[in-house]
Design an enzyme around this catalytic site. Sequence first.
Site, PDB file in Angstrom:
ATOM      1  N   ASP A  54      -3.327  46.884  28.756  1.00 45.30           N
ATOM      2  CA  ASP A  54      -3.626  47.772  29.975  1.00 45.30           C
ATOM      3  C   ASP A  54      -2.425  48.784  29.756  1.00 45.30           C
ATOM      4  OD1 ASP A  54      -2.932  49.371  32.348  1.00 45.30           O
ATOM      5  OD2 ASP A  54      -3.103  47.702  33.447  1.00 45.30           O
ATOM      6  N   TYR A 146      -5.344  65.388  36.513  1.00 42.89           N
ATOM      7  CA  TYR A 146      -5.811  65.071  35.112  1.00 42.89           C
ATOM      8  C   TYR A 146      -5.502  66.357  33.991  1.00 42.89           C
ATOM      9  CZ  TYR A 146      -9.286  64.228  31.519  1.00 42.89           C
ATOM     10  OH  TYR A 146     -10.082  64.005  30.516  1.00 42.89           O
ATOM     11  N   LYS A 150      -3.312  65.617  30.775  1.00 37.35           N
ATOM     12  CA  LYS A 150      -3.849  66.073  29.527  1.00 37.35           C
ATOM     13  C   LYS A 150      -2.859  67.286  28.580  1.00 37.35           C
ATOM     14  CE  LYS A 150      -7.150  63.263  28.906  1.00 37.35           C
ATOM     15  NZ  LYS A 150      -7.004  61.985  28.147  1.00 37.35           N
TER      16      LYS A 150
END
Length: 240
Positions: A54, A146, A150
Amino acid sequence: MTTPTTTPRTVLITGGNRGIGFSLAEEFIAQGYRVAVTARSGEGPAGALTVRADVTDSASIDAAFTEVEAALGPVEVVVANAGMTRDMLLLRMSEDDFTDVIDTNLTGAFRVVKRASKGMLKARFGRVILISSVVGLYGSAGQVNYSASKAGLVGLARSITRELGARGITANVVAPGFIETEMTAELPDALQAEYKKSIPAGRFASPTEVARVVAWLASDDAGYISGAVIPVDGGLGMGH
């Protein structure tokens, strides 16, 4: 296509049990690499060693690397691909919605690369490849978390390049656009057609098209490329 110059090396891909990660593993196997993938569940392709990990847990990453090193030797190429989305408009996005995505997509990549760098520094060789997205620099409504995660990968790769570049280690970012995956296949046809109108190439990419760019960055041919952001988006994000 000309086959890149490759030296068989050990590669570890995070999130290699589905989507782009699975295709990455298939491509590296086809090119003769020793391949391991991390997954929280499921399995990588035939020929890959699947280890449980994980990316939000440093101890599980350390254990996964130790398992891969024992089976396949030191990790020479690491591809930070594991990621998640939790899309919603800014005003509805909770702090947890933001920090959970950052913790997986950005801090997760940091944890993986930090562990990989130990062996790379010792070998004075390494390839770090971070899987970003066109929206990392292009932006996307409903994806503040997100997009930020990124975009952060670009700073991560460029700082690693400046810090470790003299030790034979490269760090690059691949930024895919719309890819033919289970997720895009579930979009209504009308919406898919609308998205394709904004892409100069007029189509989505196949996962293999992304995988071949990543494998090329890992090859001997790409030894003098570092700190680069390589879009695989059909021209969608030009100039961003």
